[in-house]
Design a protein around this motif. Structure first.
Motif, PDB file in Angstrom:
ATOM      1  N   TRP A 100       0.846  -1.197   0.000  1.00 58.15           N
ATOM      2  CA  TRP A 100       0.000   0.000   0.000  1.00 58.15           C
ATOM      3  C   TRP A 100       0.879   1.244   0.000  1.00 58.15           C
ATOM      4  O   TRP A 100       1.893   1.281   0.703  1.00 58.15           O
ATOM      5  CB  TRP A 100      -0.890   0.022   1.235  1.00 58.15           C
ATOM      6  N   ILE A 101       0.464   2.256  -0.768  1.00 61.51           N
ATOM      7  CA  ILE A 101       1.165   3.546  -0.779  1.00 61.51           C
ATOM      8  C   ILE A 101       0.153   4.658  -0.533  1.00 61.51           C
ATOM      9  O   ILE A 101      -1.007   4.548  -0.922  1.00 61.51           O
ATOM     10  CB  ILE A 101       1.906   3.796  -2.111  1.00 61.51           C
ATOM     11  N   ASN A 102       0.615   5.688   0.137  1.00 61.65           N
ATOM     12  CA  ASN A 102      -0.225   6.857   0.367  1.00 61.65           C
ATOM     13  C   ASN A 102       0.007   7.805  -0.806  1.00 61.65           C
ATOM     14  O   ASN A 102       1.069   8.399  -0.936  1.00 61.65           O
ATOM     15  CB  ASN A 102       0.137   7.522   1.685  1.00 61.65           C
ATOM     16  N   ASP A 103      -0.993   7.927  -1.669  1.00 62.74           N
ATOM     17  CA  ASP A 103      -0.911   8.757  -2.867  1.00 62.74           C
ATOM     18  C   ASP A 103      -1.727  10.022  -2.644  1.00 62.74           C
ATOM     19  O   ASP A 103      -2.941  10.016  -2.816  1.00 62.74           O
ATOM     20  CB  ASP A 103      -1.425   7.970  -4.069  1.00 62.74           C
ATOM     21  N   ALA A 104      -1.058  11.074  -2.203  1.00 62.10           N
ATOM     22  CA  ALA A 104      -1.698  12.375  -1.968  1.00 62.10           C
ATOM     23  C   ALA A 104      -2.884  12.253  -1.006  1.00 62.10           C
ATOM     24  O   ALA A 104      -3.929  12.854  -1.208  1.00 62.10           O
ATOM     25  CB  ALA A 104      -2.127  13.017  -3.275  1.00 62.10           C
ATOM     26  N   GLY A 105      -2.718  11.447   0.040  1.00 67.60           N
ATOM     27  CA  GLY A 105      -3.742  11.338   1.072  1.00 67.60           C
ATOM     28  C   GLY A 105      -4.689  10.160   0.902  1.00 67.60           C
ATOM     29  O   GLY A 105      -5.508   9.900   1.778  1.00 67.60           O
ATOM     30  N   THR A 106      -4.619   9.446  -0.216  1.00 66.98           N
ATOM     31  CA  THR A 106      -5.465   8.273  -0.440  1.00 66.98           C
ATOM     32  C   THR A 106      -4.588   7.032  -0.478  1.00 66.98           C
ATOM     33  O   THR A 106      -3.639   6.972  -1.258  1.00 66.98           O
ATOM     34  CB  THR A 106      -6.236   8.386  -1.776  1.00 66.98           C
ATOM     35  N   TRP A 107      -4.908   6.059   0.361  1.00 63.20           N
ATOM     36  CA  TRP A 107      -4.158   4.806   0.364  1.00 63.20           C
ATOM     37  C   TRP A 107      -4.573   3.971  -0.829  1.00 63.20           C
ATOM     38  O   TRP A 107      -5.762   3.780  -1.092  1.00 63.20           O
ATOM     39  CB  TRP A 107      -4.403   4.041   1.657  1.00 63.20           C
ATOM     40  N   LYS A 108      -3.558   3.491  -1.580  1.00 62.79           N
ATOM     41  CA  LYS A 108      -3.804   2.689  -2.767  1.00 62.79           C
ATOM     42  C   LYS A 108      -2.905   1.456  -2.749  1.00 62.79           C
ATOM     43  O   LYS A 108      -1.788   1.507  -2.256  1.00 62.79           O
ATOM     44  CB  LYS A 108      -3.511   3.502  -4.030  1.00 62.79           C
ATOM     45  N   THR A 109      -3.415   0.379  -3.334  1.00 54.56           N
ATOM     46  CA  THR A 109      -2.611  -0.828  -3.462  1.00 54.56           C
ATOM     47  C   THR A 109      -1.759  -0.700  -4.713  1.00 54.56           C
ATOM     48  O   THR A 109      -2.282  -0.469  -5.805  1.00 54.56           O
ATOM     49  CB  THR A 109      -3.496  -2.079  -3.586  1.00 54.56           C
ATOM     50  N   ALA A 110      -0.444  -0.857  -4.560  1.00 55.56           N
ATOM     51  CA  ALA A 110       0.478  -0.781  -5.694  1.00 55.56           C
ATOM     52  C   ALA A 110       0.754  -2.170  -6.266  1.00 55.56           C
ATOM     53  O   ALA A 110       0.991  -2.312  -7.464  1.00 55.56           O
ATOM     54  CB  ALA A 110       1.783  -0.118  -5.269  1.00 55.56           C
ATOM     55  N   ALA A 111       0.746  -3.175  -5.408  1.00 51.45           N
ATOM     56  CA  ALA A 111       1.026  -4.540  -5.851  1.00 51.45           C
ATOM     57  C   ALA A 111       0.337  -5.524  -4.918  1.00 51.45           C
ATOM     58  O   ALA A 111       0.177  -5.260  -3.733  1.00 51.45           O
ATOM     59  CB  ALA A 111       2.527  -4.801  -5.870  1.00 51.45           C
ATOM     60  N   SER A 112      -0.030  -6.672  -5.495  1.00 54.33           N
ATOM     61  CA  SER A 112      -0.680  -7.719  -4.725  1.00 54.33           C
ATOM     62  C   SER A 112      -0.171  -9.060  -5.231  1.00 54.33           C
ATOM     63  O   SER A 112       0.047  -9.234  -6.437  1.00 54.33           O
ATOM     64  CB  SER A 112      -2.198  -7.634  -4.910  1.00 54.33           C
ATOM     65  N   HIS A 113       0.004  -9.980  -4.312  1.00 52.89           N
ATOM     66  CA  HIS A 113       0.419 -11.322  -4.718  1.00 52.89           C
ATOM     67  C   HIS A 113      -0.185 -12.344  -3.770  1.00 52.89           C
ATOM     68  O   HIS A 113      -0.190 -12.149  -2.558  1.00 52.89           O
ATOM     69  CB  HIS A 113       1.940 -11.468  -4.709  1.00 52.89           C
ATOM     70  N   CYS A 114      -0.697 -13.432  -4.332  1.00 50.79           N
ATOM     71  CA  CYS A 114      -1.264 -14.522  -3.534  1.00 50.79           C
ATOM     72  C   CYS A 114      -0.662 -15.847  -3.969  1.00 50.79           C
ATOM     73  O   CYS A 114      -0.419 -16.060  -5.156  1.00 50.79           O
ATOM     74  CB  CYS A 114      -2.787 -14.573  -3.696  1.00 50.79           C
ATOM     75  N   SER A 115      -0.440 -16.724  -2.992  1.00 53.19           N
ATOM     76  CA  SER A 115       0.095 -18.061  -3.240  1.00 53.19           C
ATOM     77  C   SER A 115      -0.784 -19.085  -2.562  1.00 53.19           C
ATOM     78  O   SER A 115      -1.299 -18.859  -1.472  1.00 53.19           O
ATOM     79  CB  SER A 115       1.517 -18.192  -2.664  1.00 53.19           C
ATOM     80  N   LEU A 116      -0.931 -20.235  -3.204  1.00 49.28           N
ATOM     81  CA  LEU A 116      -1.735 -21.315  -2.669  1.00 49.28           C
ATOM     82  C   LEU A 116      -1.158 -21.831  -1.366  1.00 49.28           C
ATOM     83  O   LEU A 116       0.046 -22.026  -1.246  1.00 49.28           O
ATOM     84  CB  LEU A 116      -1.799 -22.462  -3.683  1.00 49.28           C
ATOM     85  N   VAL A 117      -2.028 -22.054  -0.398  1.00 51.53           N
ATOM     86  CA  VAL A 117      -1.631 -22.696   0.851  1.00 51.53           C
ATOM     87  C   VAL A 117      -1.551 -24.183   0.541  1.00 51.53           C
ATOM     88  O   VAL A 117      -2.520 -24.790   0.109  1.00 51.53           O
ATOM     89  CB  VAL A 117      -2.649 -22.427   1.984  1.00 51.53           C
ATOM     90  N   LYS A 118      -0.401 -24.779   0.753  1.00 53.41           N
ATOM     91  CA  LYS A 118      -0.190 -26.185   0.408  1.00 53.41           C
ATOM     92  C   LYS A 118      -1.217 -27.080   1.108  1.00 53.41           C
ATOM     93  O   LYS A 118      -1.477 -26.930   2.292  1.00 53.41           O
ATOM     94  CB  LYS A 118       1.219 -26.607   0.817  1.00 53.41           C
ATOM     95  N   GLY A 119      -1.777 -27.950   0.322  1.00 53.21           N
ATOM     96  CA  GLY A 119      -2.723 -28.904   0.865  1.00 53.21           C
ATOM     97  C   GLY A 119      -4.137 -28.381   0.981  1.00 53.21           C
ATOM     98  O   GLY A 119      -5.014 -29.078   1.470  1.00 53.21           O
ATOM     99  N   LYS A 120      -4.408 -27.177   0.546  1.00 59.06           N
ATOM    100  CA  LYS A 120      -5.758 -26.607   0.680  1.00 59.06           C
ATOM    101  C   LYS A 120      -6.413 -26.464  -0.669  1.00 59.06           C
ATOM    102  O   LYS A 120      -5.881 -26.051  -1.608  1.00 59.06           O
ATOM    103  CB  LYS A 120      -5.703 -25.248   1.370  1.00 59.06           C
TER     104      LYS A 120
END
Length: 152
Positions: free
Chosen positions: A132-152
Protein backbone atom coordinates in the motif's frame (compact mmCIF):
# COMPACT_ATOMS: atom_id res chain seq x y z
CA UNK A 1 25.18 21.79 35.79
CA UNK A 2 23.33 25.05 36.04
CA UNK A 3 19.61 25.34 36.55
CA UNK A 4 19.16 26.70 32.99
CA UNK A 5 21.13 23.82 31.46
CA UNK A 6 19.16 21.27 33.49
CA UNK A 7 15.84 22.78 32.33
CA UNK A 8 17.07 22.77 28.71
CA UNK A 9 18.12 19.10 28.94
CA UNK A 10 14.81 18.08 30.55
CA UNK A 11 12.85 20.02 27.90
CA UNK A 12 14.86 18.39 25.11
CA UNK A 13 14.28 14.90 26.56
CA UNK A 14 10.55 15.58 26.90
CA UNK A 15 10.38 16.73 23.25
CA UNK A 16 12.24 13.62 22.06
CA UNK A 17 9.95 11.36 24.07
CA UNK A 18 6.88 13.12 22.68
CA UNK A 19 8.18 12.82 19.10
CA UNK A 20 8.87 9.10 19.50
CA UNK A 21 5.43 8.57 21.06
CA UNK A 22 3.66 10.50 18.27
CA UNK A 23 5.52 8.51 15.60
CA UNK A 24 4.53 5.23 17.25
CA UNK A 25 0.89 6.35 17.42
CA UNK A 26 0.96 7.46 13.77
CA UNK A 27 2.35 4.08 12.68
CA UNK A 28 -0.36 2.34 14.72
CA UNK A 29 -3.02 4.47 13.06
CA UNK A 30 -1.61 3.60 9.62
CA UNK A 31 -1.66 -0.11 10.48
CA UNK A 32 -5.30 0.14 11.61
CA UNK A 33 -6.23 2.08 8.47
CA UNK A 34 -4.61 -0.52 6.25
CA UNK A 35 -6.30 -3.39 8.11
CA UNK A 36 -9.66 -1.75 7.47
CA UNK A 37 -8.80 -0.95 3.85
CA UNK A 38 -7.70 -4.55 3.31
CA UNK A 39 -11.11 -5.76 4.49
CA UNK A 40 -12.84 -3.08 2.39
CA UNK A 41 -10.79 -4.18 -0.62
CA UNK A 42 -11.91 -7.79 -0.38
CA UNK A 43 -15.52 -6.73 0.27
CA UNK A 44 -15.41 -4.56 -2.87
CA UNK A 45 -13.92 -7.45 -4.82
CA UNK A 46 -16.74 -9.79 -3.77
CA UNK A 47 -19.31 -7.14 -4.78
CA UNK A 48 -17.50 -6.46 -8.10
CA UNK A 49 -17.28 -2.79 -7.04
CA UNK A 50 -15.18 -1.35 -9.86
CA UNK A 51 -15.43 2.21 -8.50
CA UNK A 52 -13.65 1.16 -5.29
CA UNK A 53 -10.93 -0.53 -7.34
CA UNK A 54 -10.46 2.53 -9.59
CA UNK A 55 -10.02 4.73 -6.50
CA UNK A 56 -7.81 2.41 -4.44
CA UNK A 57 -5.56 0.70 -7.00
CA UNK A 58 -2.49 2.74 -7.88
CA UNK A 59 -1.60 3.55 -11.46
CA UNK A 60 0.87 0.82 -12.38
CA UNK A 61 -0.84 -1.68 -10.04
CA UNK A 62 -0.09 -5.32 -10.78
CA UNK A 63 -1.40 -8.46 -9.12
CA UNK A 64 0.08 -11.93 -9.29
CA UNK A 65 -2.60 -14.48 -8.53
CA UNK A 66 -2.31 -17.99 -7.13
CA UNK A 67 -3.16 -19.45 -10.55
CA UNK A 68 0.03 -18.02 -12.06
CA UNK A 69 -1.36 -15.00 -13.90
CA UNK A 70 -0.52 -11.29 -13.81
CA UNK A 71 -3.28 -8.70 -13.80
CA UNK A 72 -3.02 -4.92 -14.27
CA UNK A 73 -5.31 -2.30 -12.81
CA UNK A 74 -7.17 -2.07 -16.14
CA UNK A 75 -7.63 -5.88 -16.23
CA UNK A 76 -8.79 -5.95 -12.61
CA UNK A 77 -11.35 -3.15 -13.11
CA UNK A 78 -12.57 -4.67 -16.40
CA UNK A 79 -13.16 -8.05 -14.72
CA UNK A 80 -15.19 -6.31 -12.01
CA UNK A 81 -17.23 -4.32 -14.53
CA UNK A 82 -17.92 -7.42 -16.63
CA UNK A 83 -18.60 -9.48 -13.49
CA UNK A 84 -16.50 -12.33 -14.89
CA UNK A 85 -16.06 -13.62 -11.33
CA UNK A 86 -19.13 -14.65 -9.39
CA UNK A 87 -18.29 -14.85 -5.70
CA UNK A 88 -20.05 -17.40 -3.52
CA UNK A 89 -18.02 -16.53 -0.43
CA UNK A 90 -14.80 -14.93 0.66
CA UNK A 91 -13.21 -14.54 4.06
CA UNK A 92 -10.09 -12.61 4.97
CA UNK A 93 -8.29 -13.53 8.20
CA UNK A 94 -5.04 -13.21 10.09
CA UNK A 95 -4.31 -9.71 8.75
CA UNK A 96 -0.96 -8.22 9.74
CA UNK A 97 0.48 -4.88 8.67
CA UNK A 98 4.05 -3.60 8.62
CA UNK A 99 4.53 0.14 8.14
CA UNK A 100 7.50 1.81 6.51
CA UNK A 101 7.17 5.47 7.43
CA UNK A 102 3.94 7.37 6.98
CA UNK A 103 3.38 6.52 3.31
CA UNK A 104 4.13 2.81 2.76
CA UNK A 105 2.64 -0.29 4.32
CA UNK A 106 2.60 -3.99 3.52
CA UNK A 107 -0.26 -6.22 4.60
CA UNK A 108 -0.23 -9.99 4.64
CA UNK A 109 -3.23 -12.16 5.28
CA UNK A 110 -5.11 -15.36 4.53
CA UNK A 111 -7.89 -15.28 1.93
CA UNK A 112 -10.34 -18.18 1.66
CA UNK A 113 -12.81 -18.02 -1.20
CA UNK A 114 -15.31 -19.91 -3.30
CA UNK A 115 -16.07 -18.42 -6.73
CA UNK A 116 -16.71 -19.08 -10.39
CA UNK A 117 -14.04 -17.59 -12.65
CA UNK A 118 -15.39 -17.34 -16.21
CA UNK A 119 -17.54 -20.39 -15.52
CA UNK A 120 -14.81 -22.42 -13.79
CA UNK A 121 -15.44 -23.16 -10.12
CA UNK A 122 -12.51 -22.44 -7.82
CA UNK A 123 -12.39 -22.72 -4.05
CA UNK A 124 -9.18 -22.44 -2.10
CA UNK A 125 -7.20 -20.76 0.64
CA UNK A 126 -4.33 -18.49 -0.33
CA UNK A 127 -1.72 -16.43 1.47
CA UNK A 128 -1.53 -12.87 0.16
CA UNK A 129 0.53 -9.74 0.57
CA UNK A 130 -0.38 -6.27 -0.65
CA UNK A 131 1.84 -3.22 -0.84
CA UNK A 132 0.00 0.00 0.00
CA UNK A 133 1.16 3.55 -0.78
CA UNK A 134 -0.22 6.86 0.37
CA UNK A 135 -0.91 8.76 -2.87
CA UNK A 136 -1.70 12.37 -1.97
CA UNK A 137 -3.74 11.34 1.07
CA UNK A 138 -5.46 8.27 -0.44
CA UNK A 139 -4.16 4.81 0.36
CA UNK A 140 -3.80 2.69 -2.77
CA UNK A 141 -2.61 -0.83 -3.46
CA UNK A 142 0.48 -0.78 -5.69
CA UNK A 143 1.03 -4.54 -5.85
CA UNK A 144 -0.68 -7.72 -4.72
CA UNK A 145 0.42 -11.32 -4.72
CA UNK A 146 -1.26 -14.52 -3.53
CA UNK A 147 0.09 -18.06 -3.24
CA UNK A 148 -1.74 -21.32 -2.67
CA UNK A 149 -1.63 -22.70 0.85
CA UNK A 150 -0.19 -26.19 0.41
CA UNK A 151 -2.72 -28.90 0.87
CA UNK A 152 -5.76 -26.61 0.68
Amino acid sequence: MTKTTAIAVITLLCCLTLTINLQAQANGDVAQQIKQLQQDSRNAQIKNDASWAREHLADGFVAGDSWGAWETKADFVKDMQNKTIKWNSGEISDVHVATFGANVAVSHYTWTYDADFNGTHRARTVLCSDTWINDAGTWKTAASHCSLVKGK
